[in-house]
Scaffold this motif. Structure first.
Motif, PDB file in Angstrom:
ATOM      1  N   SER A   1       0.826  -1.207   0.000  1.00 44.05           N
ATOM      2  CA  SER A   1       0.000   0.000   0.000  1.00 44.05           C
ATOM      3  C   SER A   1       0.861   1.260   0.000  1.00 44.05           C
ATOM      4  O   SER A   1       0.588   2.209  -0.748  1.00 44.05           O
ATOM      5  CB  SER A   1      -0.921  -0.002   1.217  1.00 44.05           C
ATOM      6  OG  SER A   1      -1.657   1.179   1.286  1.00 44.05           O
ATOM      7  N   VAL A   2       1.902   1.280   0.813  1.00 41.50           N
ATOM      8  CA  VAL A   2       2.806   2.438   0.836  1.00 41.50           C
ATOM      9  C   VAL A   2       3.538   2.572  -0.499  1.00 41.50           C
ATOM     10  O   VAL A   2       3.680   3.677  -1.035  1.00 41.50           O
ATOM     11  CB  VAL A   2       3.802   2.326   2.016  1.00 41.50           C
ATOM     12  CG1 VAL A   2       4.899   3.361   1.915  1.00 41.50           C
ATOM     13  CG2 VAL A   2       3.073   2.454   3.336  1.00 41.50           C
ATOM     14  N   ALA A   3       3.998   1.453  -1.062  1.00 42.63           N
ATOM     15  CA  ALA A   3       4.695   1.490  -2.346  1.00 42.63           C
ATOM     16  C   ALA A   3       3.769   1.997  -3.460  1.00 42.63           C
ATOM     17  O   ALA A   3       4.178   2.817  -4.289  1.00 42.63           O
ATOM     18  CB  ALA A   3       5.238   0.106  -2.689  1.00 42.63           C
TER      19      ALA A   3
ATOM     20  N   LEU B   1       1.887   8.843  -6.397  1.00 41.12           N
ATOM     21  CA  LEU B   1       2.288  10.217  -6.125  1.00 41.12           C
ATOM     22  C   LEU B   1       3.299  10.692  -7.166  1.00 41.12           C
ATOM     23  O   LEU B   1       3.205  11.809  -7.679  1.00 41.12           O
ATOM     24  CB  LEU B   1       2.891  10.328  -4.725  1.00 41.12           C
ATOM     25  CG  LEU B   1       3.393  11.699  -4.307  1.00 41.12           C
ATOM     26  CD1 LEU B   1       2.233  12.674  -4.208  1.00 41.12           C
ATOM     27  CD2 LEU B   1       4.134  11.612  -2.998  1.00 41.12           C
ATOM     28  N   TYR B   2       4.248   9.828  -7.512  1.00 39.71           N
ATOM     29  CA  TYR B   2       5.240  10.170  -8.532  1.00 39.71           C
ATOM     30  C   TYR B   2       4.579  10.373  -9.896  1.00 39.71           C
ATOM     31  O   TYR B   2       4.850  11.349 -10.591  1.00 39.71           O
ATOM     32  CB  TYR B   2       6.307   9.078  -8.607  1.00 39.71           C
ATOM     33  CG  TYR B   2       7.277   9.277  -9.739  1.00 39.71           C
ATOM     34  CD1 TYR B   2       8.219  10.299  -9.688  1.00 39.71           C
ATOM     35  CD2 TYR B   2       7.238   8.467 -10.857  1.00 39.71           C
ATOM     36  CE1 TYR B   2       9.099  10.505 -10.737  1.00 39.71           C
ATOM     37  CE2 TYR B   2       8.115   8.663 -11.907  1.00 39.71           C
ATOM     38  CZ  TYR B   2       9.044   9.686 -11.841  1.00 39.71           C
ATOM     39  OH  TYR B   2       9.901   9.882 -12.880  1.00 39.71           O
TER      40      TYR B   2
ATOM     41  N   SER C   1       1.157   3.946  -3.084  1.00 44.25           N
ATOM     42  CA  SER C   1       0.920   5.375  -2.847  1.00 44.25           C
ATOM     43  C   SER C   1       2.086   6.214  -3.345  1.00 44.25           C
ATOM     44  O   SER C   1       1.887   7.264  -3.957  1.00 44.25           O
ATOM     45  CB  SER C   1       0.692   5.634  -1.359  1.00 44.25           C
ATOM     46  OG  SER C   1      -0.489   5.027  -0.925  1.00 44.25           O
ATOM     47  N   CYS C   2       3.306   5.763  -3.080  1.00 45.82           N
ATOM     48  CA  CYS C   2       4.484   6.497  -3.551  1.00 45.82           C
ATOM     49  C   CYS C   2       4.553   6.511  -5.079  1.00 45.82           C
ATOM     50  O   CYS C   2       4.869   7.535  -5.687  1.00 45.82           O
ATOM     51  CB  CYS C   2       5.757   5.893  -2.972  1.00 45.82           C
ATOM     52  SG  CYS C   2       5.943   6.152  -1.205  1.00 45.82           S
ATOM     53  N   PHE C   3       4.239   5.377  -5.699  1.00 48.79           N
ATOM     54  CA  PHE C   3       4.248   5.299  -7.159  1.00 48.79           C
ATOM     55  C   PHE C   3       3.220   6.244  -7.765  1.00 48.79           C
ATOM     56  O   PHE C   3       3.518   7.004  -8.695  1.00 48.79           O
ATOM     57  CB  PHE C   3       3.991   3.859  -7.612  1.00 48.79           C
ATOM     58  CG  PHE C   3       3.805   3.728  -9.094  1.00 48.79           C
ATOM     59  CD1 PHE C   3       4.890   3.842  -9.957  1.00 48.79           C
ATOM     60  CD2 PHE C   3       2.556   3.502  -9.635  1.00 48.79           C
ATOM     61  CE1 PHE C   3       4.730   3.729 -11.324  1.00 48.79           C
ATOM     62  CE2 PHE C   3       2.372   3.384 -10.998  1.00 48.79           C
ATOM     63  CZ  PHE C   3       3.467   3.506 -11.847  1.00 48.79           C
TER      64      PHE C   3
ATOM     65  N   SER D   1       1.490  11.150 -10.493  1.00 50.28           N
ATOM     66  CA  SER D   1       0.679  12.357 -10.414  1.00 50.28           C
ATOM     67  C   SER D   1       1.527  13.613 -10.552  1.00 50.28           C
ATOM     68  O   SER D   1       1.107  14.592 -11.170  1.00 50.28           O
ATOM     69  CB  SER D   1      -0.075  12.384  -9.089  1.00 50.28           C
ATOM     70  OG  SER D   1      -0.793  13.571  -8.948  1.00 50.28           O
ATOM     71  N   SER D   2       2.744  13.592 -10.014  1.00 51.29           N
ATOM     72  CA  SER D   2       3.608  14.769 -10.131  1.00 51.29           C
ATOM     73  C   SER D   2       4.042  14.993 -11.582  1.00 51.29           C
ATOM     74  O   SER D   2       4.259  16.124 -11.991  1.00 51.29           O
ATOM     75  CB  SER D   2       4.832  14.622  -9.238  1.00 51.29           C
ATOM     76  OG  SER D   2       5.737  13.663  -9.757  1.00 51.29           O
TER      77      SER D   2
END
Length: 102
Positions: free
Chosen positions: A76-78, A84-85, A80-82, A87-88
């Protein structure tokens, strides 16, 4: 110490059924906007936190549940980080901010 999981299932179903019904009905609409779905995310977080806590409680007795709960949390954390990247990279203001910070 005896804990009544049947009562928890009723509470979780009471929380989850209206939300899933809303998403099902909303998915039928031709014009969808994500801003109307944002209100559902905290409720999904509550339900998933309950499920994860239950896995960790069972992990005390059985290592498989502990490993499954940890794996779900890490994935789940991985994810979310992916996202987020990604989306940026997709945000139009991100290019301007990147240019300013160079």
């Amino acid at each position: 110490c005896y804990y009544d999981y049947k009562e928890d299932k009723k509470i979780i179903a009471t929380i989850l059924v209206p939300i899933l019904s809303f998403l099902l009905l909303y998915s039928i609409l031709p014009h969808k906007e994500l801003r109307f779905i944002f209100y559902v995310f905290p409720i999904f977080n509550v339900v998933s936190a309950y499920g994860l806590a239950k896995l960790f409680r069972k992990g005390v007795k059985n290592r498989l549940f502990l490993v499954m709960g940890s794996l779900i949390l890490i994935l789940s954390v991985a994810a979310s980080c992916f996202f987020l990247y990604v989306s940026s990279l997709n945000h139009p203001g991100g290019v301007g901010l990147h240019y300013i910070h160079e």
